[in-house]
Design an enzyme around this catalytic site. Sequence first.
Site, mmCIF file in Angstrom:
data_model
loop_
_atom_site.group_PDB
_atom_site.id
_atom_site.type_symbol
_atom_site.label_atom_id
_atom_site.label_comp_id
_atom_site.label_asym_id
_atom_site.label_seq_id
_atom_site.Cartn_x
_atom_site.Cartn_y
_atom_site.Cartn_z
ATOM 1 N N ASP A 8 -86.109 8.470 12.248
ATOM 2 C CA ASP A 8 -86.678 9.806 12.063
ATOM 3 C C ASP A 8 -85.551 10.835 11.943
ATOM 4 O O ASP A 8 -84.455 10.512 11.490
ATOM 5 C CB ASP A 8 -87.617 10.127 13.224
ATOM 6 C CG ASP A 8 -88.794 10.982 12.801
ATOM 7 O OD1 ASP A 8 -88.555 12.142 12.434
ATOM 8 O OD2 ASP A 8 -89.941 10.497 12.844
ATOM 9 N N HIS A 31 -89.035 16.832 14.581
ATOM 10 C CA HIS A 31 -90.033 15.792 14.306
ATOM 11 C C HIS A 31 -89.781 14.520 15.105
ATOM 12 O O HIS A 31 -90.695 13.966 15.729
ATOM 13 C CB HIS A 31 -90.015 15.493 12.810
ATOM 14 C CG HIS A 31 -91.160 14.682 12.324
ATOM 15 N ND1 HIS A 31 -91.145 13.304 12.300
ATOM 16 C CD2 HIS A 31 -92.365 15.046 11.827
ATOM 17 C CE1 HIS A 31 -92.281 12.860 11.800
ATOM 18 N NE2 HIS A 31 -93.048 13.901 11.505
ATOM 19 N N SER A 72 -97.788 11.234 10.865
ATOM 20 C CA SER A 72 -96.525 11.132 11.603
ATOM 21 C C SER A 72 -96.757 10.987 13.095
ATOM 22 O O SER A 72 -95.903 10.472 13.814
ATOM 23 C CB SER A 72 -95.661 12.377 11.364
ATOM 24 O OG SER A 72 -95.054 12.342 10.103
#
Length: 939
Positions: A162, A215, A547
Amino acid sequence: MQLLSLLATLGAALGVAAQDDVFRAPRTGAPEGFDGIIPCTFFVEFPTSVVDPAAEVKNHFAKYPTAKYALRTSFSSDLISFASFELKGQCDEDIVASIGGAIHYQAVTVRAPPVPVKDVNPLKSGAPFVHKQDQIHDLTGVNKARNELGLTGKGVKVAVIDSGIYYLHPALGGGIGPNFKVVKGHDFVGNSFNGTAESIQESDDPLDNCSDVSHGTHVTGIIAGDARDIKDPKWAPKVPFSGVAPDARIYGYRVFGCQGLTGGDIITKAIYMAAKDGVDIINMSLGGGPAFNDESDSLAVDKVVAAQQIVVLASSGNSGSNGPFATGSPANAKTGISVASFDNGETYPHLGGIIEGSTYPASLSIAEKVHLQDGQTVELVAWNLTAAADPNNISDGCFKPSNDVTGKAAFMRWGAGVCGSVARCTNAYKAGAIACIIAKNKPVDNFGITGYEKIPGMLLPQEAGDHIVRLMQAGKTVNVTATYQVFAYGQSTGGTLSSFSSPGLDLELNLKPEIAGIGGNVLSTISPHSAEHEGSPEPYIDMSGTSMSSPYTAGVVALLIEKRGKIPAASFKAYLMNNAKPAPIYNTSLTHSPSYQGAGLVDAFGAATAQTIVTPPGLALNDTVNIKNQYTIKITNNYKVDVTYALQAKTAATSTQYLSGDDFPEDQSGTLLTNDQHATVTFLSNTCSEEDTTGTKTVLVRAGASVDVDIQFTPSALAPAGNLPVYGGYISITNSIDESALSVPYVGMIGSWAEKPFWSRNSTSLLKQWLRTLVKGAQTATTGLYADTSFAPLVANDAVNATDGSFVLAIPTYTSRQASVVVQYVGGDNAMVASGFSSNIAYIKLYDAVSGDDQGPAYWQTFQRTSYQKAQGLPANLLYLWTGRAYDFDSKSKLPSLRSQALPAGNFVMRFMGLKNFGDITKPADWDVLETVPFTLVY
């Protein structure tokens, strides 16, 4: 004959036929011209005996002193040996293809940074909501697996590929190393990575405190965060929570810089490094739109699953608004698990409006430059109380106010139709109001407004508006106080598919996505930098997206590994899918299609305790042309006693994206989900007890044994030609021990996928929803060449003025492996050669007619399936401008010349060519070819 000759020539140029005796590695993956390619950037794989692939590349380029390159990355292990690099100067692909000993090469494709979905919170109405800690885990059996089985993911190693991890967060352990939750990691790109080779700076520190979204930190918290007992007020959350597997061990692999894109080669390296580090699970909450499963990262997934039995999960995508067939790489890897998203039963807004002691979720207007402050109280005055009390009113705030709002906060109800939030808040400002407070008048809608920059704006849900109206009707003064804090709030769509979740099938009609996790409104960790950027009062935030659902499911797999030990990855997939719970379409009793939700919402307790396993865990039936006569499922009984299983077929919604008379794919709002066109399911196996093969079957399976059950599916014949509906359902398998039920999803298409034309020829929706928004007088939106903005079809020998420019509509109806647009000179002289072209065929040069951006040559671009509007994984349609320029087509080269030239005046035809589904580029019959009438190019 001209067409057959052209296709044969183009096929040879693509490397279908050998052109000389020089070694050429085969090209795989994205074709030349695909708009998702990083220009002149390649990935080359070598045999694993090559331990230094970077040196191999260096030695090769030493043979070409004038060729310059920059190494991006390289990696070697017992599974892979590869290097990727950028060509500098001339992009000569022949140099790449001739690298001695290479197994194959690919163009490196872009992977956009993961972006959570904004403003998707459905606004709840109904019974009062009562929050319970970790209530999210009640929906998925995680709380039950913890409480009754003691599972926490202890010792299971999970890789997070990520944007990096802010591992200093106390909910993530506060550090990195063997004694921390985050055990180790690697940064493949560095903070300043901008996509180029020169900007890459690798290190062993995956820390991220610079990305705005944070994220990877949020993903990590969903898997293994624990914020239940933090005492430090700086870090203690208002809503304590824990990740799915709080005792799992995290390996962080950073593939994005602080901002911007990355490449498939970087992600590929991360996958192989994670495998080399011995992880049990890989989670990738990233990916692209519709693509084939032969990109390097998808291939890497299949290789690490086969070699090391690693369970790999990837998000299916957030392009649900664009309709079916939207999943992409790497979620489309054959042996990976593509994860759809279900909504959580609650949301966690970080802004609220307090009315008489009740706190409601709120959002600020996007355009505002002056804001309500934390704790600021404003008095509300109704713009028009009669309109505010009417749930069907669509004009409140659009016209003059009924009351004086000077110095007060103007209150109005939202009803889309007459005007939007910009007009309403502008009206409030002009009327002297100090704030613009809008409440929804319907129970479910998107949670966001634009507003007006000069006045604070706030959007409240329906029940807040109803409360305000009741108070005003009773003659009471109503105040609202802004509060910036994270709090829990109920969500009525909990336990059903999220509206943003990308549906399948994949481009070859395989079942994708395969399962769903919770991804709609998930509270988790973020970095301090991100908290400041997002305006969150604490380093935790509610995000939505696949996600989030992918790491949620990865956490469930960690619980399963703790319980079941290291078994084949395919068995974990089967346990997950067998025990998942299919859900209905929100607010209906109709079970959602497996092409949207896969097997359904993950059930951790069921997957951890099941004593029966059914394989394969899903059945992809392909289309009517390719469906098999029968399919077989194997039921394995791991109980210590004999078990009788009852089998029954249960239908689900049929999804139709191509509607009668309209060959362009509908978006979410136009796609039909219906309760018809189901397949007839017949149990053929003689192990079934009843003669009536269409009812409930019973099958006896001895203790520790397996039994095969043969099943026949007969698709409905009701579909109009070209509609290509996707039907599906679930085979329910109920055991006689405790009557718990497993299920196997099945899904197929009615009609012939191979015969679906690639280029759109008839779409009223495309004309109304796209082209006429750009050009009001447009007559048609059919693929073709148009002389002017009337978009009237060409008549034979029409003049097309290159000086003024003409328009090209090249509109795909799905994603093709190969597509191209060329012109062919049909004059009787050698005008093309005289103008500097090598033949009478050339690739046209295109511009975006709206932005003016140079789109380059239309040569072998995939023309990826488009939509009315751009989504995270799908590009919007483009209106192309053509000015009579083209690129030389040379059958001896795989690429056009680098320089465009003006075509000579004269007579031409334009051809749009696209390889159809399941097509073979060497077979002319497998191409969809649309040819214009002859036209005269003039200057």
